[in-house]
Design a protein around this motif. Structure first.
Motif, PDB file in Angstrom:
ATOM      1  N   PRO A  67     -13.347 -38.965  57.770  1.00  9.00           N
ATOM      2  CA  PRO A  67     -12.922 -40.354  57.600  1.00  9.00           C
ATOM      3  C   PRO A  67     -12.168 -40.839  58.835  1.00  9.00           C
ATOM      4  N   ALA A  68     -12.406 -42.087  59.211  1.00 17.39           N
ATOM      5  CA  ALA A  68     -11.952 -42.591  60.508  1.00 17.39           C
ATOM      6  C   ALA A  68     -10.458 -42.419  60.739  1.00 17.39           C
ATOM      7  N   GLY A  69      -9.641 -42.608  59.693  1.00 17.80           N
ATOM      8  CA  GLY A  69      -8.202 -42.444  59.867  1.00 17.80           C
ATOM      9  C   GLY A  69      -7.830 -41.026  60.266  1.00 17.80           C
ATOM     10  N   GLY A  70      -8.482 -40.050  59.638  1.00 14.90           N
ATOM     11  CA  GLY A  70      -8.239 -38.655  59.990  1.00 14.90           C
ATOM     12  C   GLY A  70      -8.703 -38.342  61.394  1.00 14.90           C
ATOM     13  N   ALA A  71      -9.828 -38.921  61.803  1.00 13.60           N
ATOM     14  CA  ALA A  71     -10.342 -38.709  63.157  1.00 13.60           C
ATOM     15  C   ALA A  71      -9.373 -39.266  64.192  1.00 13.60           C
ATOM     16  N   GLU A  72      -8.834 -40.461  63.920  1.00 15.92           N
ATOM     17  CA  GLU A  72      -7.892 -41.059  64.862  1.00 15.92           C
ATOM     18  C   GLU A  72      -6.635 -40.217  64.994  1.00 15.92           C
ATOM     19  N   ALA A  73      -6.150 -39.687  63.871  1.00 14.38           N
ATOM     20  CA  ALA A  73      -4.946 -38.850  63.909  1.00 14.38           C
ATOM     21  C   ALA A  73      -5.202 -37.562  64.688  1.00 14.38           C
ATOM     22  N   MET A  74      -6.356 -36.958  64.485  1.00 14.45           N
ATOM     23  CA  MET A  74      -6.693 -35.727  65.212  1.00 14.45           C
ATOM     24  C   MET A  74      -6.793 -35.988  66.706  1.00 14.45           C
ATOM     25  N   ALA A  75      -7.433 -37.097  67.094  1.00 14.96           N
ATOM     26  CA  ALA A  75      -7.580 -37.423  68.509  1.00 14.96           C
ATOM     27  C   ALA A  75      -6.229 -37.738  69.133  1.00 14.96           C
ATOM     28  N   ARG A  76      -5.389 -38.472  68.399  1.00 17.32           N
ATOM     29  CA  ARG A  76      -4.057 -38.841  68.909  1.00 17.32           C
ATOM     30  C   ARG A  76      -3.209 -37.610  69.176  1.00 17.32           C
ATOM     31  N   ASP A  77      -3.349 -36.588  68.340  1.00 16.27           N
ATOM     32  CA  ASP A  77      -2.568 -35.359  68.486  1.00 16.27           C
ATOM     33  C   ASP A  77      -3.233 -34.339  69.406  1.00 16.27           C
ATOM     34  N   GLY A  78      -4.396 -34.672  69.950  1.00 16.65           N
ATOM     35  CA  GLY A  78      -5.101 -33.763  70.843  1.00 16.65           C
ATOM     36  C   GLY A  78      -5.798 -32.620  70.132  1.00 16.65           C
TER      37      GLY A  78
END
Length: 324
Positions: free
Chosen positions: A205-216
């Motif tokens: 889900p897009a929100g989880g993807a954004e959080a993963m990318a933001r945290d590297g």
């Protein structure tokens, strides 16, 4: 007192008696059962709704996580609860439309055992690659890696037959590539496995993807939505990349079958009001989710149409699970 007045008062009393369950409801705390682990999209949406729903209903609304079997454990617990409106279930397309197609011995029937209340939100997916495959920098790199070593590239999901599984199965089919499916008990454990290099890629889900990318912890390769997302503006859609696929999650509120219609109507009205709360809107923006209040009838129709649409995909991919 005249006979007419007496009949009028008796009629009023009868009407109040018939509607009193709804007038008195709720008079104690309620719960929303989530069929998935804390930290995933279903849990986030459930908790985001529970907060304003508490204010609207005037009683605490708590979220209870019952993970397992592609959301089936939570669905069964909700289906077996008393049909009084005090137990709600945050169903998703997996539990309400796909599980009946993939599980041979499903312990609940989404149509027979539940009464729809309202659609709550729709959430698009994104394709992410974890640190185990630093060479995969874009979607073309993912396809190339999969074709170089058929079956060596792994993708995670929250269960056999889940939307995350079907998304990557369809991607692999379109790309004419072979990948290894690794199912987990929920979205959060699967995402953790990607971040920990136990699994290579995943549809998240897009929100989880954004959080993963933001945290590297992962790189976003593409979004599986009709257009680019404000939350992930740099990520191209799969359609831009030549893969005609749009897939995501819908989240919806249900109660056990045989819940009184007046109580269902009360919960529908309360859910609609709760979805207008600023806190709910803010939580949905973090997930690239769209609030989707609906009537019970519209939700029932969505469930039927999604089951038909996914039936074609499940049969084409020949996906089956022994039981839930």
């Amino acid at each position: 007192m005249t006979a007419t007045t007496r009949r009028a008062l008796l009629g009023t009393g009868a009407a109040l008696s018939l509607s009193s369950p709804a007038l008195a409801f709720p008079d104690r705390p309620l719960r929303i059962i989530s069929g998935f682990n804390p930290g995933g999209a279903n849990d986030i949406v459930s908790r985001a709704l529970a907060q304003p729903l508490t204010a609207v209903l005037g009683q605490p609304v708590v979220v209870e996580n019952r993970a397992g079997a592609g959301g089936g454990v939570g669905a069964l617990a909700a289906a077996r609860a008393a049909p009084d409106g005090y137990t709600m279930f945050m169903g998703i397309v997996d539990t309400q439309a796909i599980n009946p197609l993939t599980y041979r011995n499903l312990a609940y029937d989404p149509e027979r055992d539940f009464a729809p209340v309202s659609l709550v939100a729709t959430i698009p997916f994104a394709v992410v690659a974890g640190p185990s495959r630093p060479e995969i920098k874009d979607f073309a790199g993912l396809v190339a890696a999969a074709k170089r070593a058929p079956g060596a590239l792994s993708f995670g999901s929250w269960g056999v037959g889940s939307t995350a599984h079907l998304a990557f199965a369809r991607i692999a089919r379109e790309a004419e590539a072979e990948l290894l499916h690794v199912p987990f008990t929920g979205q959060a454990p699967a995402m953790q496995a990607v971040a920990a290099s136990q699994v290579d890629v995943m549809a998240v889900p897009a929100g989880g993807a954004e959080a993963m990318a933001r945290d590297g912890r992962a790189r976003v390769l593409a979004v599986i939505s009709p257009q680019r997302l404000e939350l992930l503006p740099a990520a191209p859609t799969l359609r831009e990349l030549g893969v005609d696929l749009v897939i995501g999650l819908w989240q919806a509120l249900y109660v056990p079958a045989r819940t009184p219609p007046a109580v269902v109507a009360r919960l529908n009205a309360a859910a609609r009001e709760a979805m207008r709360a600023p806190s709910f809107a803010a939580a949905m923006r973090t997930q690239a989710a769209k609030p989707e209040p609906s009537t019970p009838e519209a939700l029932a129709e969505l469930q039927r149409s999604e089951r038909e649409a996914y039936g074609v995909v499940v049969r084409a991919l020949n996906i089956t699970v022994d039981g839930a």
